[in-house]
Design a protein around this motif. Structure first.
Motif, PDB file in Angstrom:
ATOM      1  N   THR A  20       0.844  -1.213  -0.068  1.00  8.69           N
ATOM      2  CA  THR A  20       0.066  -0.118   0.108  1.00  8.69           C
ATOM      3  C   THR A  20       1.006   1.219  -0.092  1.00  8.69           C
ATOM      4  O   THR A  20       2.113   1.027   0.235  1.00  8.69           O
ATOM      5  CB  THR A  20      -0.984   0.168   1.226  1.00  8.69           C
ATOM      6  OG1 THR A  20      -0.099   0.151   2.370  1.00  8.69           O
ATOM      7  CG2 THR A  20      -1.814  -1.191   1.576  1.00  8.69           C
TER       8      THR A  20
ATOM      9  N   TYR B  49      -3.773  -4.177  -3.623  1.00  3.64           N
ATOM     10  CA  TYR B  49      -5.157  -4.106  -3.360  1.00  3.64           C
ATOM     11  C   TYR B  49      -6.170  -3.083  -4.029  1.00  3.64           C
ATOM     12  O   TYR B  49      -7.219  -3.068  -3.912  1.00  3.64           O
ATOM     13  CB  TYR B  49      -5.476  -3.547  -1.769  1.00  3.64           C
ATOM     14  CG  TYR B  49      -4.905  -4.684  -0.899  1.00  3.64           C
ATOM     15  CD1 TYR B  49      -5.337  -6.056  -0.806  1.00  3.64           C
ATOM     16  CD2 TYR B  49      -3.897  -4.353   0.064  1.00  3.64           C
ATOM     17  CE1 TYR B  49      -4.801  -6.975  -0.059  1.00  3.64           C
ATOM     18  CE2 TYR B  49      -3.136  -5.324   0.729  1.00  3.64           C
ATOM     19  CZ  TYR B  49      -3.849  -6.632   0.900  1.00  3.64           C
ATOM     20  OH  TYR B  49      -3.466  -7.497   1.515  1.00  3.64           O
ATOM     21  N   LYS B  50      -5.695  -2.092  -4.830  1.00  2.00           N
ATOM     22  CA  LYS B  50      -6.361  -1.246  -5.502  1.00  2.00           C
ATOM     23  C   LYS B  50      -6.929  -2.025  -6.812  1.00  2.00           C
ATOM     24  O   LYS B  50      -6.618  -3.033  -7.404  1.00  2.00           O
ATOM     25  CB  LYS B  50      -5.522  -0.318  -6.356  1.00  2.00           C
ATOM     26  CG  LYS B  50      -4.728   0.776  -5.174  1.00  2.00           C
ATOM     27  CD  LYS B  50      -5.555   1.957  -5.179  1.00  2.00           C
ATOM     28  CE  LYS B  50      -4.702   2.885  -4.085  1.00  2.00           C
ATOM     29  NZ  LYS B  50      -5.391   4.111  -4.214  1.00  2.00           N
ATOM     30  N   SER B  51      -8.322  -1.422  -7.206  1.00  2.00           N
ATOM     31  CA  SER B  51      -8.944  -2.132  -8.235  1.00  2.00           C
ATOM     32  C   SER B  51      -8.094  -1.921  -9.644  1.00  2.00           C
ATOM     33  O   SER B  51      -8.626  -2.509 -10.484  1.00  2.00           O
ATOM     34  CB  SER B  51     -10.295  -1.365  -8.203  1.00  2.00           C
ATOM     35  OG  SER B  51     -10.239  -0.168  -8.550  1.00  2.00           O
ATOM     36  N   SER B  52      -7.404  -0.882  -9.647  1.00  2.00           N
ATOM     37  CA  SER B  52      -6.804  -0.614 -10.637  1.00  2.00           C
ATOM     38  C   SER B  52      -5.490  -1.405 -11.097  1.00  2.00           C
ATOM     39  O   SER B  52      -4.684  -1.280 -11.810  1.00  2.00           O
ATOM     40  CB  SER B  52      -6.272   0.846 -10.982  1.00  2.00           C
ATOM     41  OG  SER B  52      -5.670   1.418  -9.941  1.00  2.00           O
ATOM     42  N   PHE B  53      -5.165  -2.406 -10.174  1.00  2.00           N
ATOM     43  CA  PHE B  53      -3.818  -2.981 -10.209  1.00  2.00           C
ATOM     44  C   PHE B  53      -3.533  -3.822 -11.381  1.00  2.00           C
ATOM     45  O   PHE B  53      -2.428  -3.403 -11.942  1.00  2.00           O
ATOM     46  CB  PHE B  53      -3.861  -4.023  -9.050  1.00  2.00           C
ATOM     47  CG  PHE B  53      -2.638  -4.882  -8.899  1.00  2.00           C
ATOM     48  CD1 PHE B  53      -1.299  -4.473  -8.513  1.00  2.00           C
ATOM     49  CD2 PHE B  53      -2.607  -6.461  -9.234  1.00  2.00           C
ATOM     50  CE1 PHE B  53      -0.282  -5.056  -8.408  1.00  2.00           C
ATOM     51  CE2 PHE B  53      -1.292  -7.012  -9.120  1.00  2.00           C
ATOM     52  CZ  PHE B  53      -0.242  -6.531  -8.795  1.00  2.00           C
TER      53      PHE B  53
ATOM     54  N   ASP C 240      -4.789  -3.262 -14.193  1.00  2.93           N
ATOM     55  CA  ASP C 240      -4.663  -2.231 -15.606  1.00  2.93           C
ATOM     56  C   ASP C 240      -3.163  -1.750 -15.342  1.00  2.93           C
ATOM     57  O   ASP C 240      -2.391  -1.429 -16.315  1.00  2.93           O
ATOM     58  CB  ASP C 240      -5.720  -1.241 -15.283  1.00  2.93           C
ATOM     59  CG  ASP C 240      -6.804  -1.750 -15.733  1.00  2.93           C
ATOM     60  OD1 ASP C 240      -7.213  -2.625 -16.642  1.00  2.93           O
ATOM     61  OD2 ASP C 240      -7.946  -1.242 -15.186  1.00  2.93           O
TER      62      ASP C 240
END
Length: 131
Positions: free
Chosen positions: A48, A66-70, A72
């Motif tokens: 993080t 943990y990011k939703s954009s990981f 991408d």
């Protein structure tokens, strides 16, 4: 009847195992330093931003697992370059390395023991005073 049960059990065991052959290569801190001195690698820190701000390995790009954009974010990296991934202990980075392999990265290494191993071996790290 026993033969049918045995065959069913064997079938379940065989097809529940992962036979894809995807093996994540782990690299020690010593091997990483050697590799980094002779090759232009991509170093990815999947912790993080809060963890990253407590200190990171020089040259690392932070992409939070943990990011939703990981996916991408890692998908735009150079897949032909040797890539080393690390997190705090090696758990998130090994999962990240598996994802990267499935996305077509050619050479991916998981830094064994992550930042914990890096620090326990008394290696240098960057702490930006601006963060």
């Amino acid at each position: 009847m026993v033969n049918k049960i045995t065959l069913i059990c064997i079938f379940i065991v065989l097809f529940s195992c992962n036979f894809s052959g995807t093996i994540i290569n782990e690299i020690t801190t010593i091997d990483f330093k050697s590799l980094n001195s002779v090759e232009n690698i991509q170093l990815i820190d999947v912790r993080t931003i809060e963890e990253y701000n407590t200190g990171y390995i020089g040259g690392a790009l932070n992409i939070d697992f943990y990011k939703s954009s990981f996916v991408d974010s890692i998908n735009v990296l150079d897949k032909s370059k040797t890539t080393v991934v690390y997190c705090k202990s090696g758990n998130r980075s090994s999962k990240s390395a598996l994802m990267m392999k499935s996305l077509g990265f050619k050479k991916v290494y998981n830094l064994k023991e992550g930042m914990n191993g890096w620090l326990s071996n008394r290696n240098e790290f960057i702490l930006d005073s601006l963060n």
